[in-house]
Motif scaffolding. Sequence first.
Motif, PDB file in Angstrom:
ATOM      1  N   LYS A  66      68.445-120.194  42.365  1.00 43.95           N
ATOM      2  CA  LYS A  66      67.408-119.707  41.449  1.00 43.95           C
ATOM      3  C   LYS A  66      67.975-119.546  40.036  1.00 43.95           C
ATOM      4  N   PHE A  67      69.213-119.067  39.943  1.00 45.23           N
ATOM      5  CA  PHE A  67      69.867-118.896  38.647  1.00 45.23           C
ATOM      6  C   PHE A  67      69.949-120.238  37.909  1.00 45.23           C
ATOM      7  N   MET A  68      70.405-121.277  38.607  1.00 42.96           N
ATOM      8  CA  MET A  68      70.570-122.580  37.955  1.00 42.96           C
ATOM      9  C   MET A  68      69.234-123.279  37.702  1.00 42.96           C
ATOM     10  N   ASN A  69      68.236-123.033  38.533  1.00 40.81           N
ATOM     11  CA  ASN A  69      66.949-123.720  38.371  1.00 40.81           C
ATOM     12  C   ASN A  69      65.986-123.023  37.427  1.00 40.81           C
ATOM     13  N   LYS A  70      66.028-121.692  37.372  1.00 41.83           N
ATOM     14  CA  LYS A  70      65.040-120.939  36.599  1.00 41.83           C
ATOM     15  C   LYS A  70      65.598-120.285  35.338  1.00 41.83           C
ATOM     16  N   VAL A  71      66.788-119.713  35.427  1.00 40.13           N
ATOM     17  CA  VAL A  71      67.323-118.926  34.317  1.00 40.13           C
ATOM     18  C   VAL A  71      68.144-119.770  33.356  1.00 40.13           C
ATOM     19  N   VAL A  72      69.120-120.486  33.863  1.00 37.55           N
ATOM     20  CA  VAL A  72      70.042-121.249  33.010  1.00 37.55           C
ATOM     21  C   VAL A  72      69.322-122.225  32.078  1.00 37.55           C
ATOM     22  N   PRO A  73      68.314-122.980  32.539  1.00 37.59           N
ATOM     23  CA  PRO A  73      67.655-123.926  31.620  1.00 37.59           C
ATOM     24  C   PRO A  73      67.017-123.274  30.383  1.00 37.59           C
ATOM     25  N   VAL A  74      66.689-122.006  30.462  1.00 32.70           N
ATOM     26  CA  VAL A  74      66.093-121.316  29.317  1.00 32.70           C
ATOM     27  C   VAL A  74      67.134-121.100  28.210  1.00 32.70           C
ATOM     28  N   PHE A  75      68.400-121.001  28.580  1.00 33.71           N
ATOM     29  CA  PHE A  75      69.444-120.638  27.625  1.00 33.71           C
ATOM     30  C   PHE A  75      70.513-121.701  27.406  1.00 33.71           C
ATOM     31  N   PHE A  76      70.761-122.542  28.402  1.00 35.27           N
ATOM     32  CA  PHE A  76      71.899-123.458  28.346  1.00 35.27           C
ATOM     33  C   PHE A  76      71.493-124.869  28.761  1.00 35.27           C
ATOM     34  N   ASN A  77      72.357-125.820  28.429  1.00 37.19           N
ATOM     35  CA  ASN A  77      72.135-127.211  28.817  1.00 37.19           C
ATOM     36  C   ASN A  77      72.972-127.589  30.033  1.00 37.19           C
ATOM     37  N   GLN A  78      73.326-126.631  30.841  1.00 41.33           N
ATOM     38  CA  GLN A  78      74.165-126.899  32.005  1.00 41.33           C
ATOM     39  C   GLN A  78      73.308-127.059  33.250  1.00 41.33           C
ATOM     40  N   THR A  79      73.795-127.884  34.173  1.00 39.15           N
ATOM     41  CA  THR A  79      73.058-128.112  35.406  1.00 39.15           C
ATOM     42  C   THR A  79      73.867-127.739  36.641  1.00 39.15           C
ATOM     43  N   LYS A  80      75.137-127.408  36.452  1.00 33.37           N
ATOM     44  CA  LYS A  80      75.993-127.078  37.594  1.00 33.37           C
ATOM     45  C   LYS A  80      76.611-125.698  37.410  1.00 33.37           C
ATOM     46  N   ILE A  81      76.637-124.933  38.493  1.00 37.36           N
ATOM     47  CA  ILE A  81      77.211-123.584  38.446  1.00 37.36           C
ATOM     48  C   ILE A  81      78.684-123.642  38.069  1.00 37.36           C
ATOM     49  N   ARG A  82      79.385-124.691  38.485  1.00 31.32           N
ATOM     50  CA  ARG A  82      80.807-124.815  38.137  1.00 31.32           C
ATOM     51  C   ARG A  82      80.999-124.929  36.625  1.00 31.32           C
TER      52      ARG A  82
END
Length: 149
Positions: A66-82
């Motif tokens: 959920k963090f990588m699919n919902k939250v991260v795209p709002v703030f960052f251009n990253q797609t991988k937790i690593r």
Amino acid sequence: MNVNQPTPTSNINLSASSSSTPRRTKSEFPIKVYAMLELADNIFEFAQAVTWLPHGRAFKIHDKVKFMNKVVPVFFNQTKIRSFNRQLYMWGFRRIGRGDEQVWFHDNFLRGKPEDMKHMVRTKIKGNTAVSNEEDVSVPNFDDLPPLP
């Protein structure tokens, strides 16, 4: 996000100068992480994925998907937790726990004290040198410290 609305990081001011010209710097990463956590306090779906811990000295990623699919795209251009974890390490964040446990802290990353982030420095990594997540981390006993606002 609507272009006319302020960005999630627009209300965090760390600059000492009075320049009215906004400039983008690499120091935006901790600012964006801070804004992400502040926003998670108000958005239930974000709070299911990531929150400050009650003492305000660390944060936890509760649900990596959920963090990588919902939250991260709002703030960052990253797609991988690593990739996200690598950025945290490069900014001096330390991970508490092993395995799937995703709790992070930094001495200058404290809830209610965004001005302390100006002391954070990004470490440059050259070549194929990886940031170690296996180093022994001296973890303060957060329960012995007073909670932050």
